[in-house]
Design an enzyme around this catalytic site. Structure first.
Site, short mmCIF file in Angstrom:
data_model
loop_
_atom_site.label_atom_id
_atom_site.label_comp_id
_atom_site.label_asym_id
_atom_site.label_seq_id
_atom_site.Cartn_x
_atom_site.Cartn_y
_atom_site.Cartn_z
N SER A 499 14.57 -28.99 -23.20
CA SER A 499 14.39 -27.89 -22.07
C SER A 499 15.82 -27.91 -21.39
O SER A 499 16.96 -27.54 -22.09
CB SER A 499 13.29 -28.52 -21.18
OG SER A 499 12.98 -27.63 -20.19
N HIS A 500 15.76 -27.96 -19.91
CA HIS A 500 17.08 -27.96 -19.32
C HIS A 500 18.11 -29.00 -19.28
O HIS A 500 19.14 -29.16 -18.64
CB HIS A 500 16.77 -27.48 -17.91
CG HIS A 500 15.94 -28.67 -17.05
ND1 HIS A 500 14.77 -28.86 -17.42
CD2 HIS A 500 16.21 -29.33 -15.98
CE1 HIS A 500 14.46 -29.88 -16.83
NE2 HIS A 500 14.96 -30.05 -15.93
N ASP A 655 15.99 -21.38 -18.49
CA ASP A 655 16.61 -22.39 -19.06
C ASP A 655 16.55 -22.39 -20.54
O ASP A 655 16.12 -21.41 -21.14
CB ASP A 655 15.69 -23.64 -18.74
CG ASP A 655 14.37 -23.77 -19.29
OD1 ASP A 655 13.81 -22.50 -19.55
OD2 ASP A 655 13.68 -24.64 -19.36
N ASP A 659 11.22 -21.44 -20.79
CA ASP A 659 9.84 -21.82 -20.42
C ASP A 659 9.88 -21.89 -18.90
O ASP A 659 8.85 -22.18 -18.24
CB ASP A 659 9.30 -23.21 -20.82
CG ASP A 659 9.85 -24.46 -20.49
OD1 ASP A 659 11.13 -24.35 -20.10
OD2 ASP A 659 9.18 -25.33 -20.89
#
Length: 896
Positions: A499-500, A655, A659
């Site tokens: 993710s981020h 990101d 998402d």
């Protein structure tokens, strides 16, 4: 000068003031804004013995520039000597003449003994270092015979100067002027030299208050004088806070002519100015370099009589003293200008790195394959959190072995679940994602699982995987009248993404047949099976060669399928007709090809402002803590887009796996809670095909503005614990219209009420913002302002509180009966929750609500702290009262 890709570590022995003043709070913020990564590693606390933690330190900081201040524990000095070639530039920052202090009989014996130990090691620090940085010319001269490169960095001013309203009233018994000495015990002899002057003043005048910050070390002869305060010395950060709150009229800086004092800097001039005062200084270097007698302070000879006369001069001429304080503040800003420190360290940013060879990202990828986790060590096992398994290759928490084991476990899970359809496999732009994707593909091919991958082996965003799974598993959505469709061989998905998270991290998450994050039962099953494979050293797994795996995979145009269907979830026609000027920053992630395709397919006036794809994410502004983090809900990480926001009607960020959403309009980056509220109100009023029985989903720590909006529309609220997985069933089965998290993740049904994406969809939410503006004529922040006029304005905050392991465990035992209080911050308590009202699931903590606010608390999964979320509709002061009341309440219930 650019400092992109430069890494610094301050290897600290706990000398926080020196480190902060000369680097971390002066130059480091500017270097971080230019792309440098800067951290402090405290050897005395964070790492302990070098022999135990040196290996992990080397993995994390190899190639970094190192700053040493004063000293290190002996074990760390030895370790650094052995590993010198692993690091770049090493600077030795020194602000005292250690050798002189060790031999100064006027100093306290314990202090001299400690200085003697450091002095004995100092030649070794000089030998290690490329440069010695001294705080004054006098100290630099002391080191020049012993090192080839000695530079001077005079102290910068890191404090904010106060207003000087305290000079408006002359000294009197009712408003005495504050005289302060804030030197350490090392300057006790200097203070005692002027003690007769202070004694005479305090015994003859009632218009002064003398503060000596020496606590129990205050000489008795001074402590017993009238109007004398002797507070205990404060730790560095507490002193900084004290300095910003308390103001002086007169500061005292005596400095006798000793070898130790000859190396001193003029920092006391800055300290006194920082408290709004004017100083009386010894008439010798270094003060003679910065003080103009009678203009910005007074220079005094050593006799007590001279000091008494100087202090009385300031007391008896308040107007002239105020003018001196004003000039001192002006001169302190000039003499302590931060730009000098910034330029000094910028010149050292691009020092040659002696660890030449592979880049940092290449080294991380190498560790992914070379390092093998030990499954007997808990932290090196597979561990699924709310968003899959994450870790770092250099920590042996995300390595090829993990991917082999997890993928094989997923194969076993899907086999037991009866899945016979394809596996949709995607990856993002993190350095470890492509290698992990290749490992997963090799295992899937070995098990003869049909695999769909992005065409040309490209990256794939999370919502595109979710959409593809749903489309494959529910063809009846395309043909709702056809009752004769055969059963579909169910598909699922694996997405390689952290993710981020920072560039060094890796992650993998599994989405079963419903297209959303796997539930706890599934992830626990996969986790246990994967760890069993690790314990058996993968002996049951036989991945095929990558070339063979690629030949078996089928390419699928995820982007084209997704983009072509966007009109079913967002009113793309309205966006087209409004001709909005849109900007997008994909933050170097998987959203890049999607946004490019959106602009082309729909002919939008949309500019992708950043097309960079770099596994190190070196183009990213640093986040609030100095780390690179692609968090589109963070103003720091979104700084590049915020700088150019006025070029667009709306701008968006995503990101790396797309998402999450970040919404920017003329008022800046929207708070995620605010945008969720806007989405809910707009969608209820602008989706006529949605049934009125549909629920609206939110997490317990999302804004209760959403509760008020949902109630006003007479709809049902579905409130769940933290984690998007709780929304999956409702979105999949079509009874949940919208599900949103406070962390900028959300999804929604199509315009005709069917499932769109059962995982978070940052792209669709950004386009929904454009639809809202196109249809209503209001930007999202303008729309939110209209909501506050209807429902009140909430104030929201999260606070982290340190706690013990026992207190963290106590959260699991809490019940509604644990809270015996009847009020919270002055309001009656309306509910105490340990289970979410929407689905009855345990929230892992506690939520307490009132008519005007609430707080929720839950323990961190990774740190020794708990998180308190709070919101008030009364204002910021009431919010602080809520948090204070929550802290008091929790301190009681967690100990019972």
């Amino acid at each position: 000068m650019s400092s992109n890709h430069t890494r610094w570590v301050v290897l600290s022995d706990g000398g926080l003031p020196t480190e902060d003043i000369y680097f971390l709070e002066s130059a480091a913020p500017a270097l971080r804004r230019q792309g440098a990564t800067i951290e402090r590693a405290v050897t005395s606390r964070s790492f302990g013995a070098a022999w135990r933690y040196g290996r992990s330190f080397l993995r994390h900081y190899a190639g970094a520039n190192v700053l040493l201040c004063r000293s290190l524990p002996l074990s760390w000095l030895r370790w650094l000597e052995r590993h010198r070639q692993a690091f770049g530039y090493i600077g030795y920052l020194i602000d005292d003449d250690i050798e002189a202090a060790a031999h100064d009989p006027t100093l306290p014996p314990a202090y001299r003994k400690r200085m003697a130990r450091i002095a004995k090691l100092q030649p070794r620090f000089l030998a290690l270092s490329d440069e010695v940085i001294a705080c004054s010319d006098g100290l630099a001269e002391r080191f020049r015979p012993y090192h080839r490169c000695v530079s001077v960095l005079t102290p910068p001013l890191i404090a904010t100067l106060p207003e000087r309203g305290h000079f408006e009233l002359p000294p009197s018994s009712s408003t005495p002027w504050r005289i302060g000495f804030h030197g350490t015990r090392a300057h006790l002899n200097d203070l005692m030299h002027i003690a007769p002057a202070l004694k005479a003043l305090q015994q003859t005048r009632s218009d002064t208050q003398l503060e000596l910050m020496l606590g129990k070390y205050t000489p008795k002869a001074l402590a017993e004088l009238p109007n004398v305060l002797a507070p205990d010395p404060l730790p560095w950060h507490a002193f900084r806070s004290y300095q910003s709150r308390c103001q002086l009229h007169i500061g005292l800086a005596p400095l006798l002519n000793t070898p130790f004092n000859q190396g001193k800097s003029f920092i006391k001039f800055l300290d006194i100015a920082a408290m709004g005062g004017v100083g009386v200084y010894s008439n010798r270097y270094p003060y003679t370099d910065v003080i103009s007698h009678g203009i910005n302070g007074l220079l005094v000879e050593d006799s007590p009589e001279a000091w008494q006369s100087a202090i009385e001069q300031l007391l008896n001429n308040p107007a002239a003293t105020a003018n001196m304080a004003q000039q001192a503040a002006k001169d302190a800003c000039e003499i302590g200008n931060l730009q000098r420190a910034i330029r000094f360290w910028q010149a050292r940013v691009d020092q040659p790195n002696v660890n030449k060879g592979a880049s940092r990202m290449d080294a991380i990828v190498k560790a992914f394959f070379d390092e093998t986790p030990d499954a007997s060590i808990a932290k090196e096992r597979v561990a699924f959190g709310t968003s899959g398994h994450r870790g770092r290759a250099t920590d042996r928490t995300f390595n090829a072995a993990h991917i082999f084991a997890i993928t094989q476990a997923v194969v076993d899970y899907r086999s037991e679940a009866g899945y016979q359809g394809p596996m949709f496999l995607g990856f993002d732009t993190h350095a470890l994602s492509k290698p992990a994707w290749e490992c997963a593909l090799r295992v899937l091919a070995a098990n003869k699982v049909p695999v769909f991958i992005e065409k040309d082996h490209g990256v794939t965003a999370t919502p595109l995987i979710s959409r593809a799974i749903l489309q494959h598993n529910r063809p009846q959505q395309q043909h709702p009248q056809d009752q004769a469709l055969p059963d579909v061989a169910l598909a699922d998905g694996l997405i390689i993404t952290p993710s981020h998270n920072p560039p060094e991290d890796g992650g993998i998450k599994y989405n079963p047949f419903h297209g959303g994050p796997a539930d706890t039962e599934a992830t626990k099953w996969i986790e246990l099976r994967a760890n069993a494979y690790l314990l058996r050293q993968l002996c049951d797994i036989s991945p095929v060669p990558l070339e063979q795996a690629l030949a078996c995979a089928q390419e699928y145009d995820f982007t084209a399928h997704y983009v072509a269907q966007l009109g079913s979830v967002v009113d793309m026609t309205a966006i087209q007709n409004a001709n909005l000027t849109l900007g997008v920053d994909p933050m170097g992630g998987t959203a890049l090809p999607v946004w490019q395709a959106v602009a082309e397919h729909y002919g939008l006036n949309l500019e992708v402002v950043n097309t960079s794809v770099d596994a190190s994410f070196g183009f990213m502004p640093l986040d609030h803590d100095g780390k690179i983090r692609m968090d589109c809900s963070s103003p720091d990480a979104m700084a590049n887009l915020l700088k150019i926001k006025d070029r667009f009607d709306l701008a968006f960020g995503n990101d790396p796996d797309a998402d999450r959403h970040g919404i920017v309009d003329a008022n800046g980056l929207m708070n995620p809670n605010h945008f969720l509220a806007v989405c809910v109100d707009y969608l209820i009023g602008h989706r006529p095909e949605w049934a009125e029985t549909l629920n609206i989903g939110k997490t317990l720590v999302s804004s209760s503005m959403i509760d008020r909006i949902v109630a006003s529309h007479q709809r049902e609220l579905f409130e769940v614990p933290v984690g998007f997985k709780w929304f999956v069933e409702g979105l999949h089965d079509g009874w949940l219209a919208f599900g949103g998290e406070e962390s900028a993740g959300a999804s929604l049904l199509t315009r005709d009420g069917n499932a769109w994406s059962t995982d978070k969809d940052g792209i669709a939410l950004c386009l929904l913002a454009a639809e809202i503006t196109a249809v209503t004529g209001k930007t999202p922040s303008e729309y939110y302002r209209s909501l506050t006029e209807r429902f009140g304005e909430p104030f929201y905050k999260r606070v982290d509180t340190a706690c013990t392991a026992e207190e963290k465990a106590a959260f699991k035992k809490l019940s509604a009966d644990s809270v015996t209080e009847t009020t919270l911050a002055g309001d009656p308590i309306t509910a105490v929750l340990v289970n979410a009202p929407g689905n009855g699931e345990a929230i892992g903590g506690l939520k307490v609500t009132t008519e005007n606010g609430w707080f929720a608390a839950r323990p961190s999964g990774t740190e020794s702290l708990y998180k308190v979320y709070a919101e008030s509709f009364k204002g910021p002061q009431h919010l602080d009262e809520l948090i204070e009341s929550a802290t008091t309440l929790l301190s009681g219930v967690l100990k019972t």
